[in-house]
Design a protein around this motif. Structure first.
Motif, PDB file in Angstrom:
ATOM      1  N   TRP A  21       0.801  -1.223   0.000  1.00  0.00           N
ATOM      2  CA  TRP A  21       0.000   0.000   0.000  1.00  0.00           C
ATOM      3  C   TRP A  21       0.835   1.274   0.000  1.00  0.00           C
ATOM      4  O   TRP A  21       0.281   2.360  -0.185  1.00  0.00           O
ATOM      5  N   GLY A  22       2.129   1.177   0.292  1.00  0.00           N
ATOM      6  CA  GLY A  22       2.939   2.385   0.425  1.00  0.00           C
ATOM      7  C   GLY A  22       2.502   3.231   1.618  1.00  0.00           C
ATOM      8  O   GLY A  22       2.607   4.454   1.611  1.00  0.00           O
ATOM      9  N   TRP A  23       2.038   2.565   2.652  1.00  0.00           N
ATOM     10  CA  TRP A  23       1.448   3.242   3.813  1.00  0.00           C
ATOM     11  C   TRP A  23       1.936   2.621   5.107  1.00  0.00           C
ATOM     12  O   TRP A  23       2.084   1.394   5.158  1.00  0.00           O
ATOM     13  N   PRO A  24       2.099   3.415   6.127  1.00  0.00           N
ATOM     14  CA  PRO A  24       2.090   4.881   6.166  1.00  0.00           C
ATOM     15  C   PRO A  24       3.480   5.435   5.870  1.00  0.00           C
ATOM     16  O   PRO A  24       4.474   4.949   6.404  1.00  0.00           O
ATOM     17  N   PRO A  25       3.557   6.443   5.016  1.00  0.00           N
ATOM     18  CA  PRO A  25       4.866   7.011   4.716  1.00  0.00           C
ATOM     19  C   PRO A  25       5.484   7.648   5.960  1.00  0.00           C
ATOM     20  O   PRO A  25       4.775   8.109   6.852  1.00  0.00           O
ATOM     21  N   ALA A  26       6.796   7.666   5.998  1.00  0.00           N
ATOM     22  CA  ALA A  26       7.524   8.174   7.171  1.00  0.00           C
ATOM     23  C   ALA A  26       7.224   9.640   7.444  1.00  0.00           C
ATOM     24  O   ALA A  26       7.229  10.072   8.592  1.00  0.00           O
ATOM     25  N   ASP A  27       6.942  10.396   6.407  1.00  0.00           N
ATOM     26  CA  ASP A  27       6.746  11.829   6.570  1.00  0.00           C
ATOM     27  C   ASP A  27       5.288  12.246   6.341  1.00  0.00           C
ATOM     28  O   ASP A  27       5.022  13.356   5.894  1.00  0.00           O
ATOM     29  N   MET A  28       4.350  11.367   6.647  1.00  0.00           N
ATOM     30  CA  MET A  28       2.945  11.675   6.399  1.00  0.00           C
ATOM     31  C   MET A  28       2.483  12.846   7.278  1.00  0.00           C
ATOM     32  O   MET A  28       2.475  12.743   8.502  1.00  0.00           O
ATOM     33  N   PRO A  29       2.061  13.941   6.668  1.00  0.00           N
ATOM     34  CA  PRO A  29       1.527  15.048   7.452  1.00  0.00           C
ATOM     35  C   PRO A  29       0.108  14.737   7.958  1.00  0.00           C
ATOM     36  O   PRO A  29      -0.606  13.912   7.392  1.00  0.00           O
ATOM     37  N   HIS A  30      -0.278  15.412   9.004  1.00  0.00           N
ATOM     38  CA  HIS A  30      -1.616  15.295   9.592  1.00  0.00           C
ATOM     39  C   HIS A  30      -2.689  15.486   8.527  1.00  0.00           C
ATOM     40  O   HIS A  30      -3.673  14.744   8.474  1.00  0.00           O
ATOM     41  N   GLU A  31      -2.510  16.463   7.654  1.00  0.00           N
ATOM     42  CA  GLU A  31      -3.503  16.762   6.621  1.00  0.00           C
ATOM     43  C   GLU A  31      -3.656  15.594   5.653  1.00  0.00           C
ATOM     44  O   GLU A  31      -4.764  15.294   5.203  1.00  0.00           O
ATOM     45  N   ASP A  32      -2.561  14.905   5.313  1.00  0.00           N
ATOM     46  CA  ASP A  32      -2.662  13.747   4.428  1.00  0.00           C
ATOM     47  C   ASP A  32      -3.456  12.621   5.086  1.00  0.00           C
ATOM     48  O   ASP A  32      -4.196  11.893   4.416  1.00  0.00           O
ATOM     49  N   ASP A  33      -3.314  12.471   6.399  1.00  0.00           N
ATOM     50  CA  ASP A  33      -4.107  11.470   7.107  1.00  0.00           C
ATOM     51  C   ASP A  33      -5.587  11.839   7.059  1.00  0.00           C
ATOM     52  O   ASP A  33      -6.442  10.994   6.826  1.00  0.00           O
ATOM     53  N   ARG A  34      -5.898  13.116   7.232  1.00  0.00           N
ATOM     54  CA  ARG A  34      -7.288  13.563   7.156  1.00  0.00           C
ATOM     55  C   ARG A  34      -7.875  13.260   5.779  1.00  0.00           C
ATOM     56  O   ARG A  34      -8.989  12.741   5.665  1.00  0.00           O
ATOM     57  N   VAL A  35      -7.109  13.544   4.734  1.00  0.00           N
ATOM     58  CA  VAL A  35      -7.555  13.267   3.362  1.00  0.00           C
ATOM     59  C   VAL A  35      -7.787  11.770   3.177  1.00  0.00           C
ATOM     60  O   VAL A  35      -8.777  11.344   2.567  1.00  0.00           O
ATOM     61  N   ASP A  36      -6.884  10.956   3.712  1.00  0.00           N
ATOM     62  CA  ASP A  36      -7.013   9.501   3.614  1.00  0.00           C
ATOM     63  C   ASP A  36      -8.278   9.013   4.338  1.00  0.00           C
ATOM     64  O   ASP A  36      -9.014   8.172   3.821  1.00  0.00           O
ATOM     65  N   LEU A  37      -8.544   9.558   5.515  1.00  0.00           N
ATOM     66  CA  LEU A  37      -9.747   9.152   6.258  1.00  0.00           C
ATOM     67  C   LEU A  37     -11.011   9.592   5.537  1.00  0.00           C
ATOM     68  O   LEU A  37     -12.014   8.865   5.541  1.00  0.00           O
ATOM     69  N   ALA A  38     -10.982  10.750   4.908  1.00  0.00           N
ATOM     70  CA  ALA A  38     -12.140  11.200   4.121  1.00  0.00           C
ATOM     71  C   ALA A  38     -12.395  10.230   2.962  1.00  0.00           C
ATOM     72  O   ALA A  38     -13.549   9.893   2.657  1.00  0.00           O
ATOM     73  N   ARG A  39     -11.319   9.755   2.345  1.00  0.00           N
ATOM     74  CA  ARG A  39     -11.458   8.760   1.261  1.00  0.00           C
ATOM     75  C   ARG A  39     -12.063   7.472   1.794  1.00  0.00           C
ATOM     76  O   ARG A  39     -12.982   6.903   1.192  1.00  0.00           O
TER      77      ARG A  39
END
Length: 145
Positions: free
Chosen positions: A52-70
């Protein structure tokens, strides 16, 4: 989706025990999901990173929010499901269960590092296959990544 009957209603809550339950993850869970994911990031990468390429080492909080919205959109559309494991009052996210389409369905799950090799992880390990058999319409689900 052809992997679920048209009239299937996915569970909105699944009690694990008196102190823990599963429910579909929401975008609004980001503030407790992010520390759970990033606090267990190395182990989660060892489980999901290659595929999955997840979770990236440098994942910002906003990217997590976008992922949860998906995830929330995919659940509403019955494309795939991400159930979060919560404590009773939902102040802590302790892991997740993923239900994705495959030949039938592919199910995987994890707990935060703090709960690896504990009674909570063992309870989840026992619960998930039983819950899938009882509450979901799958005939031959696959377990693992």
């Amino acid at each position: 989706m052809s992997w679920l009957p048209a009239d299937f209603a996915h569970p909105t809550r699944a009690p694990l025990d008196a102190e823990h339950h599963l429910r579909p993850i929401r975008e609004s869970d980001v503030d407790i999901d992010y520390p759970a994911v990033m606090g267990s990031r190395e182990r989660l990468w060892s489980l999901y990173g290659e595929k999955w390429g997840w979770p990236p080492a440098d994942m910002p909080h906003e990217d997590d929010r976008v992922d949860l919205a998906r995830h929330e959109r995919e659940q509403d559309a019955h494309e795939s499901f991400n159930y979060a494991l919560f404590n009773a009052d939902e102040t802590e996210l302790l892991g997740c269960v993923y239900i994705d389409p495959a030949d039938d369905a592919r199910i995987s799950w994890w707990v935060v590092d703090e709960y690896v090799d504990t009674d909570l992880e063992r309870a989840l390990d026992a619960f998930v296959p039983k819950w899938i058999a009882e509450a979901w319409p799958f005939t031959s689900p696959e377990y693992g990544i």
